[in-house]
Design an enzyme around this catalytic site. Sequence first.
Site: not given
Length: 304
Positions: A14, A207, A209, A278, A283
């Site tokens: 990235h 994670f 979210d 994840d 992505d």
Amino acid sequence: MKKRSYSTKTWNEHPLHPKVADALTVDWIFLIDLLNFSFWSDLDVSDKSVPHPDRYAITYNGVSYTGYWSLCAAVNRALDNGIPIIDPKYYGSQATDEELAQVFKSDTKESAPMLSERIRVMREAGKVLCEKFDGSFINCIRQADHSASKLLDIIIDNIPSFNDVHKFHDRKVYILKRAQILIADLWACFDGESFGQFHDIDEITMFADYRVPQALYQLGLLRYSPSLIARLEKREYFPSGSEDEVEIRGNSIWAVELALQRIKEIDPTVKINAILIDFYIWDMAKEIQDQMTVPTHCTRSCFY
């Protein structure tokens, strides 16, 4: 994931992530994941790949970034300008509120979401690191002795903003999004070596979210009731810790665990864990953002 050769090395590809893995990189990762929460926009209700022109954004090296990447861009911009923003002493006590706010100053009309809360958690964490860990998160890593589980306990026992624990039907639910992604980012950045070496890294879950649950629904790994979909489409606010909000996040963790089990059944030789799944889904969610059929849920919280 196989086609893309998805692994820890993908993290460094990235453009805004550090390309050097050293002690300063640990400071960078800690600050980023300390502030890795609530990037959705009140203005950008369509939430498409081309953002609303007034949405909070940071321009860095001629590119405008929104969401998580706006945080990375703001921190990198500050470092380029000689501001020691990743130093716990600086953000914990030396900088004024105004100086910290300036780091995250928007290049558009919309201000940084939850800016006062971001400053508060910086003060809190900086103070803890300086008073208990000699001013560096590296000392937390050393205390953990290459155990992700021990490091997780150190983080949530000492820094309250990471303590993403909620009650669901009188049972404690440990979601721990930011604490876990902090450990995962260290593991990925350092490719499982040095400050990223953890013998029990596979204990870390996904994670939870607001973006990954949306993608899990799109992939058919989660189902929402018609009434929940209606509330999402109306952009109804879901308080942090509310029953529906905890259900969305908790079921997302379990969906990824089930996917992980199935992948290992199909190919027992594959090197994979919940972290890599994840990373891949997050992505991918950005790539297919315009194809999403349900909106993300709207919750403002320092937990994610």
